[in-house]
Design an enzyme around this catalytic site. Structure first.
Site, short mmCIF file in Angstrom:
data_model
loop_
_atom_site.label_atom_id
_atom_site.label_comp_id
_atom_site.label_asym_id
_atom_site.label_seq_id
_atom_site.Cartn_x
_atom_site.Cartn_y
_atom_site.Cartn_z
N LYS A 1 0.84 -1.20 0.00
CA LYS A 1 0.00 0.00 0.00
C LYS A 1 0.88 1.25 0.00
O LYS A 1 0.71 2.14 -0.81
CB LYS A 1 -0.92 -0.04 1.23
N GLU B 1 10.21 -4.80 4.76
CA GLU B 1 10.27 -6.21 4.34
C GLU B 1 10.01 -6.33 2.84
O GLU B 1 10.74 -7.00 2.11
CB GLU B 1 9.22 -7.04 5.10
N GLY C 1 -4.96 -1.92 4.91
CA GLY C 1 -4.23 -3.09 4.40
C GLY C 1 -4.96 -4.40 4.68
O GLY C 1 -5.11 -5.25 3.80
N ARG C 2 -5.45 -4.57 5.90
CA ARG C 2 -6.09 -5.84 6.26
C ARG C 2 -7.51 -5.96 5.72
O ARG C 2 -8.18 -6.97 5.92
CB ARG C 2 -6.05 -6.04 7.78
N GLU D 1 -5.09 -6.68 14.67
CA GLU D 1 -4.53 -5.37 14.31
C GLU D 1 -5.64 -4.32 14.39
O GLU D 1 -5.37 -3.14 14.60
CB GLU D 1 -3.90 -5.41 12.91
N HIS E 1 -6.25 -33.16 17.22
CA HIS E 1 -5.13 -33.97 17.71
C HIS E 1 -4.01 -33.11 18.27
O HIS E 1 -2.88 -33.58 18.44
CB HIS E 1 -4.62 -34.88 16.60
N LYS F 1 9.13 -1.08 14.46
CA LYS F 1 9.75 -0.71 13.17
C LYS F 1 10.84 0.33 13.41
O LYS F 1 11.94 0.23 12.86
CB LYS F 1 8.70 -0.10 12.22
O1 F6P Z 1 2.17 -4.17 9.95
C1 F6P Z 1 1.72 -2.90 9.66
C2 F6P Z 1 1.20 -2.78 8.27
O2 F6P Z 1 1.05 -1.41 8.04
C3 F6P Z 1 -0.11 -3.51 8.01
O3 F6P Z 1 -1.22 -2.84 8.49
C4 F6P Z 1 -0.07 -3.63 6.54
O4 F6P Z 1 -1.02 -4.55 6.09
C5 F6P Z 1 1.36 -4.07 6.34
O5 F6P Z 1 2.08 -3.31 7.29
C6 F6P Z 1 1.92 -3.88 4.97
O6 F6P Z 1 1.90 -2.54 4.55
P1 F6P Z 1 2.11 -2.14 3.05
O7 F6P Z 1 1.00 -2.73 2.25
O8 F6P Z 1 2.09 -0.64 3.04
O9 F6P Z 1 3.43 -2.67 2.59
#
Ligand code: F6P
Length: 563
Positions: free
Chosen positions: A215, A221, A287-288, A373, A404, A528
Site C-alpha cells: 500500500k 520487508e 491493508g487488512r 490489528e 489432535h 519498526k
Molecule cells: O504491519 C503494519 C502494516 O502497516 C499492516 O497494516 C499492513 O497490512 C502491512 O504493514 C503492509 O503494509 P504495506 O502494504 O504498506 O506494505
C-alpha cells in the site's frame, strides 16, 4: 479538523448493566444441556440463513433474553448509525483522518456516481482499476503477455506482507481447485532471507512475473524482498542469455517481469516498474481490508476475472445484509455482539476459529491480522482510555488437525474458549474409504466436536463405562463450552467473499462497542523504529553502547557466534 465525537461509553449505559446482571444470572443458572432440553424451539430461534451460509448460534451461552439485550447494547452505542457513517465514507478512522470504505471495493459498477467521497467517485474509480486488472490478467492468462525472452508466464511471485500478503495467500489456498490456466503463485512476505530463497527455488525467471504489493511502497520487508528478487531475476535472465545486462535490456526486463500494486505510484515508478503496469488503490482501504482491491491481483491472474467478480459479489451481498437486516435477526451483528458478550461479561480473552475445510488452512492466520490489528487497542477513537477489555486473541487450525493438537484444552482446560466452527456441505474432492464417504466422516467430526463441547459427558456416564472411580474426574467433560457453527453449501468464491466480509463486520461491531478506531495500527510502529536503530549495532560499537543491557548482550552473543 472537525472535533472528534467522543465514543459512547458502553460500560456506563443501562444496557451494559442489564447485560452484566443477565450474565450473572446465566453463570449461576444456565447450562446448554438444560436449555436444549427445556426449549424444543431453541435451534430454530437461534439459526440464521444468509445466502450460501447457514449459522447455528444455539450452542452459545445465551438464552431467550440475551439476543434482545445485546441488540439493545448495539443501539445504545449507535452501531447502526456508525455502520451507515462507514458505508457513506465519513472519516471514522479518526487517528488517520480517513474514510473507511472497503465496502466501496465491492459495489457494482451501477453504483458509480452514488458514492462521492472527499470529491472522489469511489465506485467509478474502483471499476476503472478492476477493468484494467481484468484486461492485464487476461493478457497474462492467455499467453499474450510475454517475458523478455518471448516466453509466456507460468509462475507468479507476489511480494508483500501483512494485509498485502495474508489475504491473497489465504484466498489463493482457499480457491485452489478453481485455478484453471496452470499459472501458480508463490508468496514471499518475511524479510528472513530464507523465505525468498525457498520460494524462488527451482523457478524459471524467464516464465516468472513478479507482483510487488505494498500500500505504502515503503515497507521494509517488501522493498527489501523486491530488490532481492529483482537482483535474482536479472542475474537469472543474464545467465540464461535472455538479456545482455545492458541498461536498456535491464529496463525492458523489469518492465516485462515486474508489476506493482500500491497507493504510492511515484515510488513504484522509482523502483523501475512501468506506471502502466501499476494498479492503484486508495488510502480509504486499510491493508487488512484490501484483499478485494488491487491487492488481489495475483488472484485475478490465477483464477480469472469471472471468479474474482463472484468473490466481490459475495462481499457485497454480505455488506447489504449487514446494512439492511434488523439487529435481532442480523447474524453478522449478533456474532460481533456475542464476542463482546464473552470478552466483557464472561472475561474470556481468546477465540478459536476452526475451519473444517483444508482449503481454509490460512483463514485463521488471515483473521489474526484482521481482528487483532484492528481491535488490539487500549485507546478509544478520541484518544481517551478504553473503559473495558478489548481485542481477544484469535487463533485456530483446520479440523481435524486441531483435534489432535489443542482441543484437549478447549474440552477440559480451565480456560473456556468460544469457537467458530466453519464447514461446508460439499467438497470438490469426494472420496470413499470402502463404503465410507470420507467427507461425511470429516463432517461427523465437526458435529461431534461441537456436540461434545456443548453437552459434555457426566461422571455417571463415565462410570457406566466401567471406569475406575479415581479416574472418573479425568474423563468427565463438563460441557457448556460455547461454539457457533457456520455451515456453508460449498466453498465457492461467492461464499468466501461472504465469509471474509462477515469477519470484517464482526470486527467492526466489536470495535464500535469498545469505542475503538479499528482502522489504524499505531501499535506496529515502535518495533519498526527500533529495528532501524538497533540493526547497525551488529557492527557499530557506538550503536551497540546505546542499547539496553539485554539487547546489548544478545548482540554480543550474535557477534561471538556469527560465521
Ligand atoms: O504491519 C503494519 C502494516 O502497516 C499492516 O497494516 C499492513 O497490512 C502491512 O504493514 C503492509 O503494509 P504495506 O502494504 O504498506 O506494505
Amino acid at each position: 479538523m472537525a472535533t472528534i465525537p467522543a465514543p459512547i461509553d458502553a460500560t456506563q449505559t443501562p444496557e451494559w448493566k442489564a447485560l452484566a446482571d443477565h450474565a450473572a444470572d446465566l453463570k449461576a443458572n444456565f447450562t446448554l444441556k438444560e436449555a436444549f432440553a427445556s426449549d424444543p424451539e431453541r435451534v430454530a430461534k437461534l439459526s440464521f440463513d444468509m445466502d450460501d451460509l447457514h449459522f447455528d448460534l444455539s450452542k452459545n451461552l445465551i438464552d431467550d433474553k440475551t439476543v434482545g439485550l445485546l441488540a439493545d447494547l448495539a443501539r445504545a452505542v449507535k452501531l447502526e448509525e456508525r455502520r451507515d457513517a462507514m458505508y457513506a465514507g465519513e472519516h471514522i478512522n479518526t487517528t488517520e483522518d480517513r474514510a473507511v470504505l472497503h465496502t466501496a471495493l465491492r459495489r457494482p459498477a451501477s453504483d458509480a456516481g452514488k458514492f462521492i467521497v472527499d470529491g472522489q467517485d469511489t465506485v467509478a474509480d474502483v471499476h476503472e482499476v478492476l477493468d484494467r486488472m481484468y484486461a492485464f490478467a487476461e493478457r497474462v492468462r492467455s499467453g499474450e503477455w510475454k517475458g523478455v525472452s518471448g516466453k509466456k508466464i507460468e509462475h507468479l511471485v507476489s511480494i508483500g506482507i501483512g494485509g498485502s500478503d495474508l489475504g491473497p495467500v489465504m484466498v489463493y489456498e482457499a480457491l485452489k481447485p478453481m485455478a484453471d490456466t496452470g499459472i501458480d503463485c508463490r508468496y514471499i512476505s518475511n524479510i528472513d532471507p530464507n523465505d525468498a530463497a525457498e520460494k524462488l527455488y527451482g523457478l524459471d525467471a524467464e516464465t516468472t512475473l513478479v507482483i510487488v504489493v505494498s500500500k505504502t511502497f515503503t515497507t521494509l520487508e517488501t522493498l527489501t524482498n523486491a530488490r532481492e528478487v529483482k537482483a535474482w531475476m536479472l542475474e537469472q535472465l543474464t545467465a540464461a542469455g535472455a538479456i545482455d545486462g545492458s541498461k536498456a535490456q535491464v529496463a525492458d526486463a523489469i518492465k516485462k517481469h515486474f508489476v506493482a500494486v500500491s497507493t504510492n505510484l511515484e515510488l513504484v515508478a522509482e523502483f523501475g516498474i512501468d506506471p502502466a503496469n501499476a494498479f492503484g488503490f486508495w488510502n480509504w482501504v486499510g491493508g487488512r481490508y484490501s484483499v478485494d482491491s488491487a491487492v488481489g491481483l495475483s488472484l485475478i491472474v490465477v483464477f480469472g476475472p469471472k471468479v474474482f467478480q463472484q468473490f466481490l459479489e459475495g462481499f457485497h451481498d454480505l455488506d447489504m445484509y449487514f446494512q439492511n437486516t434488523p439487529l435481532e435477526q442480523n447474524v453478522v451483528a449478533l456474532m460481533g455482539l456475542l464476542n463482546v458478550w464473552y470478552v466483557n461479561f464472561y472475561g474470556l480473552g481468546s477465540h478459536a476459529v476452526l475451519p473444517y475445510n483444508q482449503y481454509l488452512h490460512r483463514f485463521p492466520a488471515y483473521l489474526q491480522q484482521l481482528t487483532m490489528e484492528s481491535n488490539g487497542k487500549s485507546t478509544r477513537w478520541d484518544g481517551t482510555d478504553v473503559t473495558c477489555g478489548t481485542g481477544e486473541v484469535f487463533w485456530g487450525e483446520p479440523g481435524t488437525n486441531g483435534q489432535h493438537a489443542f482441543y484437549q484444552l478447549i474440552h477440559q482446560g480451565t480456560n473456556v474458549i468460544p469457537a467458530d466452527f466453519i464447514a461446508f456441505v460439499n467438497t470438490p474432492n469426494p472420496a470413499v474409504d470402502g463404503d465410507q464417504d470420507v467427507h461425511e466422516l470429516f463432517l461427523g467430526n465437526f458435529l461431534a466436536q461441537t456436540k461434545a463441547l456443548a453437552f459434555g459427558k457426566t461422571a455417571d456416564e463415565v462410570r457406566a463405562e466401567g471406569t475406575a472411580e479415581w479416574m472418573i474426574p479425568a474423563r468427565v467433560f463438563e460441557g457448556n463450552r460455547p461454539t457457533t457453527s457456520v455451515f456453508g453449501v460449498e466453498l465457492t468464491p461467492h461464499a468466501l467473499g461472504e465469509l471474509i466480509a462477515l469477519y470484517e463486520h464482526i470486527t467492526f461491531v466489536e470495535g464500535t462497542v469498545w469505542g475503538l478506531d479499528s482502522y489504524d495500527q499505531w501499535g506496529v510502529e515502535l518495533g519498526k523504529q527500533l529495528a532501524k536503530q538497533i540493526t547497525p549495532a551488529f557492527h557499530d560499537d557506538e550503536a551497540l553502547s546505546a542499547q539496553d543491557a539485554s539487547t546489548k548482550a544478545l548482540i554480543e552473543y550474535y557477534r561471538a557466534h556469527r560465521k
